[in-house]
Design an enzyme around this catalytic site. Structure first.
Site, short mmCIF file in Angstrom:
data_model
loop_
_atom_site.label_atom_id
_atom_site.label_comp_id
_atom_site.label_asym_id
_atom_site.label_seq_id
_atom_site.Cartn_x
_atom_site.Cartn_y
_atom_site.Cartn_z
N PRO A 86 0.86 -1.18 0.00
CA PRO A 86 0.00 0.00 0.00
C PRO A 86 0.90 1.23 0.00
CG PRO A 86 0.19 -0.88 2.24
CD PRO A 86 0.97 -1.80 1.34
N GLN A 137 -5.74 -1.46 2.88
CA GLN A 137 -5.03 -0.93 4.06
C GLN A 137 -5.79 0.23 4.67
OE1 GLN A 137 -3.29 2.24 3.61
NE2 GLN A 137 -2.56 2.32 5.73
N SER A 261 7.89 -4.92 9.39
CA SER A 261 8.14 -3.78 8.50
C SER A 261 8.64 -2.59 9.29
CB SER A 261 6.82 -3.39 7.81
OG SER A 261 6.93 -2.16 7.11
N HIS A 263 8.45 0.21 7.48
CA HIS A 263 7.80 1.18 6.59
C HIS A 263 8.80 1.69 5.55
CE1 HIS A 263 3.87 3.52 6.90
NE2 HIS A 263 4.43 4.15 5.89
N ARG A 298 14.05 -6.03 -3.18
CA ARG A 298 14.19 -5.55 -4.56
C ARG A 298 14.29 -6.69 -5.58
NH1 ARG A 298 13.07 -1.91 -1.90
NH2 ARG A 298 14.13 0.08 -1.54
#
Ligand SMILES: Cc1cc2nc3c(=O)[nH]c(=O)nc-3n(C[C@H](O)[C@H](O)[C@H](O)COP(=O)(O)O)c2cc1C
Length: 368
Positions: A86, A137, A261, A263, A298
């Protein structure tokens, strides 16, 4: 409307190439909003360097020829253990925003987590890509139960509650840039007395930041969330867990799953890398709680390492946004296929026939 309405093909050969293309088209302040983290950005750097400490052990002559990357999360079957994150303000990166991200996720057989602070409403994104728009979310403030109802009414399967963002982090690049984006890009789900908005559909800007950034509501607690969540019609996932204690509190408040996470390095700085705390959180909650991880992922190799250290699936933020900015839906799709292709190569070379076979004994900690 179909899940492939935006489909075109692009032939980007690597994520670096896609990132270069993205940064070439974005205004400098939007590029900094995308790339930047909080504070001195040590968390942001650590999110990447954490992966350097692990090597994948090849297993010669292992008999695996066609590995399966399929799995499931909260009963939702996915072809790839990689969801898209999100992220709010999505139209700043490409006019199609999460409509394109979700469509690309559907094409790749996975799920997009549709943001509350996005440019398009939960309903709109789900209409475009019902196969991928399965999790939505929200930010846990006083309006949480109302927003949860919107999510359920729009037909989603689960809610992702972001617990690490009672206010935005101390985002240095945005401050240096006096970053002042068009708030309509964050207003797709602004709930006011007369209902949810669509991007740009009315004079609601003044309410956006208060509602989405929760001004004055940073004191919300696990108790408040647990009380609000009792009215949720859907299972919920707590996103933003970095300690075993927070993991236990989230589960006690009723969460069905966790996202380890930081963030993407945008909140607490310095904070630990998600990857570094993942094994302890998996050990603390046991094998049965679904655990996702994001921040710094990634490549297919990163996905392999995260799964080996205890994640059931991963979430990509900036990698997906690079694809979005570079080429809309086709760019996000290319990012997902690059990750999927590399993951399949590594599973084949290391002898993992299924994602369940991606276990810690296939890794080695290295010093260089
Ligand atoms: C531009 C941008 C906007 C974001 N907006 C949100 C948001 O509205 N809600 C949220 O829970 N996370 C948000 N995030 C965090 C992502 O969901 C995710 O946790 C993070 O990007 C993962 O790290 P990565 O970018 O290194 O993959 C945002 C991230 C970025 C880069």
């Amino acid at each position: 409307m179909t899940d492939t309405m935006y489909s075109t093909t692009v032939d980007f050969g690597s994520l670096d190439e896609i990132r270069d293309a993205a940064l070439a088209v974005l205004p400098a302040d939007v590029a900094d909003f995308l790339e930047g983290g909080a504070g001195t950005e040590s968390t942001l750097r650590r999110n990447r360097s954490a992966f350097e400490r692990y090597a994948i052990l090849p297993e010669p002559m292992n008999g695996v020829g066609d590995p399966s990357t399929a799995t499931e999360i909260l009963g939702i079957g996915i072809d790839l253990p990689v969801l898209t994150a999100p992220f709010g303000g999505d139209a700043l990166f490409h006019p199609d925003g999460h409509r394109a991200v979700a469509t690309a996720a559907a094409d790749a057989g996975t799920v997009d987590i549709v943001p509350e602070a996005g440019s398009f409403s939960y309903t709109q994104v789900r209409k475009d890509a019902p196969r991928a728009a399965r999790i939505a979310q929200l930010h846990p403030f006083t309006h949480a139960a109302r927003v949860a109802d919107l999510i359920a009414d729009a037909g989603y399967d689960a809610i992702c509650v972001t617990v690490d963002c009672p206010m935005g982090g101390f985002r240095t690049r945005n401050m240096r840039n006096r970053f002042s984006p068009d708030l309509f890009a964050f207003s797709g789900n602004v709930v006011v007395a007369d209902g949810p908005g669509e991007a740009g559909d009315g004079p609601r800007v003044a309410e956006v930041m208060g509602q989405l950034m929760g001004s004055g509501e940073s004191a919300w607690s696990w108790g408040d969330l647990a009380a609000a969540a009792r009215d949720f019609q859907l299972p919920w996932i707590a996103k933003g867990i970095l300690t075993p204690t927070a993991a236990h509190r989230a589960l006690a408040a009723g969460a069905s799953a966790l996202v380890v996470s930081n963030h993407g390095g945008r909140q607490v700085d310095p904070a630990p890398a998600s990857l570094d705390v993942l094994p302890a959180i998996r050990a603390a909650v046991g094998p049965d709680v679904p655990v996702l991880v994001d921040s710094g992922i990634r490549t297919g190799a990163d996905v392999f390492v995260a799964l080996a250290l205890g994640a059931d699936a991963v979430i990509i933020g900036r990698a997906a946004i690079y694809g979005l900015a570079a080429a809309g839906q086709a760019g996000v799709h290319r990012v997902l296929t690059l990750i999927a292709e590399e993951l399949r190569v590594l599973m084949t070379l290391s002898g993992a026939a299924t994602v369940a076979d991606i276990t810690a004994d296939r890794l080695m900690e290295v010093r260089s």
